[in-house]
Design a protein around this motif. Structure first.
Motif, PDB file in Angstrom:
ATOM      1  N   UNK A  71       0.824  -1.200   0.000  1.00 24.70           N
ATOM      2  CA  UNK A  71       0.000   0.000   0.000  1.00 24.70           C
ATOM      3  C   UNK A  71       0.861   1.254   0.000  1.00 24.70           C
ATOM      4  N   UNK A  72       2.056   1.183   0.562  1.00 21.47           N
ATOM      5  CA  UNK A  72       2.971   2.326   0.522  1.00 21.47           C
ATOM      6  C   UNK A  72       3.452   2.582  -0.905  1.00 21.47           C
ATOM      7  N   UNK A  73       3.731   1.519  -1.645  1.00 18.79           N
ATOM      8  CA  UNK A  73       4.169   1.681  -3.034  1.00 18.79           C
ATOM      9  C   UNK A  73       3.028   2.242  -3.882  1.00 18.79           C
ATOM     10  N   UNK A  74       1.833   1.714  -3.705  1.00 16.35           N
ATOM     11  CA  UNK A  74       0.680   2.199  -4.469  1.00 16.35           C
ATOM     12  C   UNK A  74       0.363   3.644  -4.094  1.00 16.35           C
ATOM     13  N   UNK A  75       0.367   3.939  -2.805  1.00 18.39           N
ATOM     14  CA  UNK A  75       0.113   5.310  -2.366  1.00 18.39           C
ATOM     15  C   UNK A  75       1.186   6.278  -2.820  1.00 18.39           C
ATOM     16  N   UNK A  76       2.437   5.834  -2.841  1.00 22.89           N
ATOM     17  CA  UNK A  76       3.531   6.683  -3.321  1.00 22.89           C
ATOM     18  C   UNK A  76       3.376   6.992  -4.801  1.00 22.89           C
ATOM     19  N   UNK A  77       2.972   6.001  -5.577  1.00 22.29           N
ATOM     20  CA  UNK A  77       2.758   6.221  -7.009  1.00 22.29           C
ATOM     21  C   UNK A  77       1.601   7.200  -7.237  1.00 22.29           C
ATOM     22  N   UNK A  78       0.539   7.055  -6.476  1.00 22.40           N
ATOM     23  CA  UNK A  78      -0.607   7.969  -6.606  1.00 22.40           C
ATOM     24  C   UNK A  78      -0.201   9.384  -6.194  1.00 22.40           C
ATOM     25  N   UNK A  79       0.494   9.506  -5.061  1.00 21.68           N
ATOM     26  CA  UNK A  79       0.931  10.811  -4.580  1.00 21.68           C
ATOM     27  C   UNK A  79       1.883  11.485  -5.572  1.00 21.68           C
ATOM     28  N   UNK A  80       2.826  10.723  -6.108  1.00 17.20           N
ATOM     29  CA  UNK A  80       3.778  11.274  -7.065  1.00 17.20           C
ATOM     30  C   UNK A  80       3.084  11.706  -8.350  1.00 17.20           C
ATOM     31  N   UNK A  81       2.123  10.926  -8.808  1.00 16.75           N
ATOM     32  CA  UNK A  81       1.390  11.294 -10.024  1.00 16.75           C
ATOM     33  C   UNK A  81       0.581  12.572  -9.813  1.00 16.75           C
TER      34      UNK A  81
END
Length: 93
Positions: A71-81
């Motif tokens: 979930x940290x990787x998915x959330x990081x990708x969403x936040x970065x996008x």
């Protein structure tokens, strides 16, 4: 939490933040920024998982503190996008 446990938690957050930035295709900065993006991504990812009723997929427990890696990787990708889209909208680059 001991110093070694805290440093290990920072390392895991940095790795998750870096992977999330790579998935989004946008680099926000160096190692310190990856740590921050990893922690923000963990918060966003667990929030998204809770809203959809999804279980924790892969959590690492370090001295009683659990860190949701997927979930940290998915959330990081969403936040970065989101940051990349906002930066592009305001600067035009």
């Amino acid at each position: 939490m001991t110093l070694m446990g805290f440093l290990l938690l920072l390392l895991i957050a940095a790795i998750c933040g870096g992977i999330g930035q790579s998935l989004a295709g946008y680099d926000l900065g160096g190692c310190l920024v990856s740590i921050i993006v990893g922690f923000i991504g963990a918060y966003i990812g667990t929030w998204i998982a809770a809203k959809f009723g999804l279980p924790p997929i892969f959590e690492i427990s370090i001295q009683g503190q659990s860190f949701p890696v997927v979930w940290a990787v998915i959330g990081s990708a969403v936040f970065t996008a989101i940051i990349a889209l906002l930066r592009r909208a305001f600067t035009g680059k």
